[in-house]
Structures are given as C-alpha cells and as structure tokens.
Design an enzyme around this catalytic site. Structure first.
Site, PDB file in Angstrom:
ATOM      1  N   LYS A  86      -2.230   8.670  11.298  1.00  0.00           N
ATOM      2  CA  LYS A  86      -0.445   8.357  11.513  1.00  0.00           C
ATOM      3  C   LYS A  86       0.561   9.425  10.964  1.00  0.00           C
ATOM      4  O   LYS A  86       1.491   9.481  11.399  1.00  0.00           O
ATOM      5  CB  LYS A  86       0.193   7.104  10.499  1.00  0.00           C
ATOM      6  CG  LYS A  86      -0.744   5.897  11.406  1.00  0.00           C
ATOM      7  CD  LYS A  86      -0.166   5.283  12.511  1.00  0.00           C
ATOM      8  CE  LYS A  86      -0.735   4.125  13.179  1.00  0.00           C
ATOM      9  NZ  LYS A  86      -0.782   3.746  14.657  1.00  0.00           N
ATOM     10  N   GLU A 108       8.182  -0.025  10.279  1.00  0.00           N
ATOM     11  CA  GLU A 108       7.377  -0.838  10.631  1.00  0.00           C
ATOM     12  C   GLU A 108       6.042  -0.482   9.970  1.00  0.00           C
ATOM     13  O   GLU A 108       5.359   0.311  10.125  1.00  0.00           O
ATOM     14  CB  GLU A 108       7.338  -1.240  11.534  1.00  0.00           C
ATOM     15  CG  GLU A 108       6.375  -0.892  13.041  1.00  0.00           C
ATOM     16  CD  GLU A 108       6.299   0.387  13.266  1.00  0.00           C
ATOM     17  OE1 GLU A 108       7.292   0.927  12.948  1.00  0.00           O
ATOM     18  OE2 GLU A 108       5.429   0.961  13.723  1.00  0.00           O
ATOM     19  N   SER A 372      -9.830   7.513  13.857  1.00  0.00           N
ATOM     20  CA  SER A 372      -8.708   7.451  13.641  1.00  0.00           C
ATOM     21  C   SER A 372      -8.391   7.329  12.240  1.00  0.00           C
ATOM     22  O   SER A 372      -7.025   7.781  12.022  1.00  0.00           O
ATOM     23  CB  SER A 372      -7.585   6.412  14.441  1.00  0.00           C
ATOM     24  OG  SER A 372      -8.100   4.947  14.987  1.00  0.00           O
TER      25      SER A 372
END
Lengths: 390, 264
Positions: A86, A108, A372
C-alpha cells in the site's frame, strides 16, 4: 502514453456527484504532468529506495514449493516499510497532493494497511491525515488503529452498514464532496472514478516491473502463472500489468470465497460474474441484488471484504486475459499457518488467499505469487479462528 | 402533456400566482413505511408543494448526508422495492408533478430503457440522478427525451463556468443548483455567495433554477428566493420530521405549509 484511461472496455467511468468533477479533472491533469516530470519521478523513486526499501526481494520459497509440488517464487511486498504494498500508492499520491497544494489528506482503510501507509506518508510530508475505518475493522485490526494514531492521523470510526471497507470508502467520498477544495482523497485501491484506477495501477506496477526483471535474472524465464489476491485489486493490478503483453503468462486473481461462494457470504464479484454495476464512482463487477442494492461482502480478511472490484480487472476478465478464482476463509487460514511454518514468513490473510490457490493448483512450471503484506496485523483474528478449528 | 411540459407549467403557475419561488419538498419513498410515505407525499401536495421530489432508497447514497442515508437504510429494511415506491409516486403524481431522485446503479440494474418506461408508467415527470454527471448521461438523456421526461442535472458551487454552460444547455425541467459544497443535510446558515451561485446558474440556462442542499427553514427558503432561485428544494428537514414525529404526515404538512407561506 499521454492519456489516462477512463474506460477499460465498458468498465470504469466517473459516476460521482457533480461537486467532485472539477477535482477529478484537476487530479488527472496533475498526474499527467507529474508522471512526465523527472523531478516528481526522481523524488518518488528515491523515497521508494531509501525510505520504503525497494526493490523488494523475489524469493524462491523452496519448502512451500516442495509442499505444493511445483516451484513458487514470492514477491516480498511484505518487506516494504509499513509491511505491505500500500505504501507504493500512498507515497506517490501524497507527493502528488503536495504538488496540487492540498495539505489535508483523507483515506479509507479496511485491513488498516492503506490507512497506516497513508498516515506514514503524511507524517513524512507533514500533511494532515484523516482515515475512515469501519468499527468492525477497527476491532479486527486494532494494532493498525493504534499505529495510525501514533503516526499523527485521526481515525474516524464508521458505524454505517456492516461497518467495514465499503462504508469506509463511502464515508471518505462524502468527506471529499464536502472538503474537496482543500483535500486530496488517497484512495487505496484501483477502484473509484477515473483517474483513480489508472493512477493507482501506475503507482503499483513497480511490483510487477521489479518481479519480472528479478525472475528473468534468477531463472532466465517468465513465470507460467502470476497469482495475486484481489479485493479492490491494487497489488494484483500492480503485479499483472507488466506481464499483460507476455501472452504465455497466465494471470490469476484470487478473491475471497468467504464462507463459500454457494453461501452468498463471500467477496468474489469477479469470480461470480453477476450483472455489473456502479459502486463508488466506477462501473465494474460488483455484488448486488436484483434491484441493484449493493450487498455486503464477507471475508475473514478485512482487505478482501469488499463487494466491488477495480474496473480494469473486470475488463481483464471479460477480454480473457486474466482469470479470477476464489478461496475460502478456511483455505486462506491453512495457507497462513503453512507459510508461517514452512517458510518462517507470516503472510497477511489477504495474501494467504493467493498462497492457498497456488498451493492447491498443480502442476505449474513456475508460479510468481505476490505476497502483498505481512500478517502481524492478523495474528489475533487468525489465531482465534485456528484455535476454534483445532 | 409530457413530464417536461408539466414541470414547466408548475414553475409557470407558481410565478403567475405571484409567489417568489416554486416549492419542491423531498421525501424518501417507503420511509418510514410505504403507506406513511404515500400519506407524506399527499400531505406535501395539500400543504402547497408545487412539485414533489421522490427519493428511491439505495444502499449506498454517496451524495446524501446522514439523515437521508439513514432513511434509505430504514426504507430498505422495511421492504421498500422500486415498484412499490414508484406506486407511491403514481398516487402523488395525480396531484402534483413528481421528480424521481434515483442513484445510477438502480437504473443500470433494471436497464435504462426499462427504467424510463417505469417512470412514465408511474406518471413521473422528471428524473434526478445524483451520481450521473454530464459525461455519463447521454444514454439516460436520450431515453428521457424520447419519453418527454425531464432529466434534471445538478450543478455545484465548484462547477466551472465552461462546464456550467454545457450542463445548463442540456438541462431539462429545471437546473438543480446545489447551494453548498457538500452532501445533503440541514445547515445553520446558508453559505455566503448564494446570490452569485444563483445568478451564475440563471445566466447559463433557459430552464428555471431550483436551489437545494442545506435549506431547512422558512427563513432559508425565503433567502434562496430572494437570491433569485425560481424553485426551492427542502429535504433533510422533512425526512428528519418523518423520522421523529408521532404523526409524520401531519407534522411534515405543517412544515411544508410554513415553507410555502415564506415563499408566498
């Protein structure tokens, strides 16, 4: 390429209140200018190298490979600063916000990884940060809530609906509608109105660019399959993109089957392939009832607990370039435990979905799996479920 | 008479009666339940509404603030279907023109053409889609034009002039002019610059300009008319009354009457 895609086949678009339209145009123009500006690119690349720790390693997971019966290589996005992919997007967009002279950031978060990444980027760049998070996710991902606070972000609890990611995105969009002139919305996945799906993909494709070069260097070949989990779909679009032109490489997106597709309690809109529709500003695959009301998703993994999907994924599916499958909560938990035991790597529950599918689907000459994120955030939730099953 | 003509007539007769602006109260269809919502719509007409804006409940209403969002959630929980809500609209349309407010996904799920047919069958005169900006509207616009339905666009304070021109040119029925940058909901005061917002809108369209978002009290309604609005839309104040009152129809009737008086 000098344009930003608004449509991927029939998918995408800008289904938002009129108040936001000028901001989307401004963002698109800022992105087109930034990505061609060596100053922006240089600053981002330096931060990705010196601050985030890129390039992340590509690791041949020998014991997982033996257990699966075919070779599995892991792209270690879990080794990024803040523990997931991210940060690639959050830093890129935070730098962009600063260029646009917007000093208030909203985001968010579901699993909390995007919230932490955004809070981190805002701390680094001295930007105000507000993160919307459903209260059910705040319960499931408590350590990340505490991290965001420590980093100086304000976490706004969202009580609506199932109190998970969908409602957090809605709350962030409502904030943006209200404060659009001072605020940039760092959306965490390749969802939302144009230009977000293309912008987030462009910032995440570093995963696939690195992995492709590393795999060629390590093995002298391309993978047979590239496998990544899909909630909104940002790590998967990032790792898929550089392989799209490699016709021999199969692209596999793994969604959350939750309690089982047949129960309806899942987060697998691409796999189920019902009637597409509009959620959060884009036309794409989504979970809805026959009237068009959006359904609640279900997954043990907060990051995959989302009834929508990125529009580019819907097009990759329809065009036959990628396929989408789903694995259950239980299968993901097994992969979570297996990867911890065999490799000494505790994967995020999201990534565990991709690991589960790779393990269960032999043969393959070579799998590239995007790991991830790291699973520390999931310990309490996963251990509780594993204990219940034991 | 087509829907577009019926809306034009409602604005014209309000002006001909010497009133300062047409009054368009909003209601959430199916809230708090189907029959009460029908009574609310009829009470609006009795109390002096010139048109009624009828919301179709949607699970994820991005342009709405907490009051209307909660009403949509409650209406869906009470079992409100689109058919049933359009049935309520048909009852109201016997009295005053009805403009349906519906989010894009509900329309796409049914199909644009079929949805437009359903509006005509329910006697609706117009349609507002809060998440269908100009760029995404051509298909809906064609379907509405073919049936004489008014596809009413929104403009916001953030809308730049060149865009306002394009939207104003395509507007049917009226131009829904959002008074503030934000979601629906009551505000203690209106943003400064309402005069300019209304003047800007009126300069770029042939259809009447109606102002909404943040208008709750008779004073605010009068101020909007004073600023030059030809129509005034009141939503959250009435939906809140419908949620809180023991006798919703009578309570909202009182409020609409006081708003109508302020615009007389």
């Amino acid at each position: 390429m000098s344009v930003v895609e608004h449509r991927f086949g029939p998918y995408g678009g800008q289904y938002v209140p009129e108040s936001l339209m000028p901001a989307l145009l401004e963002l698109e123009q800022a992105w087109v200018a930034a990505r061609e500006d060596p100053g922006y690119r240089g600053e981002l690349d330096a931060l990705l190298r010196d601050y985030v720790g890129r390039p992340t390693p590509l690791y041949h997971a020998q014991r997982l490979s033996e257990a699966a019966g075919h070779p599995i290589h892991l792209k270690r996005e879990d080794l990024n600063h803040t523990g997931a992919h991210k940060i690639n997007n959050a830093l890129g967009q935070a730098l962009l916000a600063r260029r646009m002279d917007k000093h208030r950031i909203i985001a968010e978060t579901g699993a909390g990884q995007h919230g932490v990444a955004t809070a981190t980027a805002c701390a680094l760049l001295d930007l105000e940060c507000v993160v919307y998070m459903g209260t059910e996710d705040m319960r499931r991902q408590k350590p990340n809530v505490e991290r965001m606070g420590l980093l100086g972000a304000r976490v706004e609890p969202v009580e609506a609906g199932a109190r998970t990611l969908k409602e957090a995105v809605s709350a962030a969009i409502r904030d943006w509608v209200t404060n659009v002139e001072t605020t940039h919305y760092i959306i965490g996945s390749c969802v939302g109105p144009a230009p977000y799906p293309a912008l987030v993909r462009d910032l995440q494709r570093v995963i696939g660019d690195e992995a492709r070069a590393q795999l060629l260097e390590h093995t002298g070949r391309l993978p047979q399959r590239v496998i990544a989990c899909v909630g909104g779909g940002s790590n998967s679009i990032g790792v898929f993109t550089p392989f799209v032109a490699d016709a021999t490489v199969e692209l596999v997106g793994v969604e959350a089957a939750g309690a089982g597709i047949e129960t309806g309690r899942h987060g697998a809109p691409l796999t189920v392939a019902g009637i597409p529709g509009v959620l959060h500003g884009a036309f794409s695959a989504l979970m809805q009832d026959e009237d068009g009301q959006i359904l609640e998703a279900h997954s043990i993994s907060a990051g995959l607990d989302y009834p929508g999907s990125g529009p580019e994924h819907a097009w990759l599916r329809d065009s036959g370039r990628a396929r989408y499958v789903a694995v259950t909560d239980d299968q993901a938990l097994e992969a979570f435990a297996r990867t911890s035991r065999l490799e000494g790597i505790i994967p995020a529950l999201e990534s565990s979905h991709a690991l589960a599918w790779a393990h269960a689907n032999s043969p393959s000459e070579l799998d590239l799996v995007c790991l991830s994120g790291r699973g520390d955030k999931d310990l309490a939730e996963a251990l509780e479920h594993l204990a219940r099953r034991a | 008479m087509t829907g577009i003509e019926r809306i034009a007539e409602a604005f014209a007769s309000s002006a001909a009666d010497g009133r300062r602006a047409a009054l368009m109260p909003y209601m959430m269809g199916g809230f708090p339940d189907l029959e009460t919502s029908r009574a609310i719509g009829l009470a609006y007409a009795d109390a002096g509404a010139d048109l009624v804006e009828l919301g179709i409940p949607f699970s994820d209403p991005l342009a709405d603030g907490p009051v209307i969002h909660a009403a949509a959630t409650a209406a869906l929980r009470a079992g409100a279907s689109m058919e049933a809500v359009l049935g309520v609209g048909a009852s109201i349309a016997e009295r005053v023109p009805v403009v349906v407010m519906c989010y894009a996904n509900l329309i796409f799920a049914r199909g644009v053409e079929r949805f437009a047919d359903a509006l005509v069958a329910a006697g609706a005169s117009g349609l507002i889609v809060p998440d269908l900006p100009l760029e995404e509207a051509p298909e809906m616009m064609t379907a509405c034009d073919e049936r004489g339905l008014a596809l009413v666009p929104l403009v916001a304070p953030t809308t730049p002039i060149d865009r306002l021109e394009r939207i104003g040119r395509q507007a049917r029925g009226f131009l829904y002019t959002v008074s503030l940058t934000g979601t629906t909901g009551e505000r203690s005061g209106l943003d400064g610059g309402l005069d300019e917002i209304v003047a800007r809108a009126r300069a770029h369209t042939e259809v009447p300009v109606a102002v909404g978002f943040g208008i709750a009290t008779p004073e605010q309604a009068a101020a909007a008319a004073e600023a030059g609005a030809q129509g005034v839309i009141v939503g959250s104040r009435l939906v809140r009354a419908a949620a809180e009152a023991g006798d919703p129809a009578s309570e909202v009737g009182e409020i609409v009457r006081s708003l109508a008086t302020a615009l007389a």
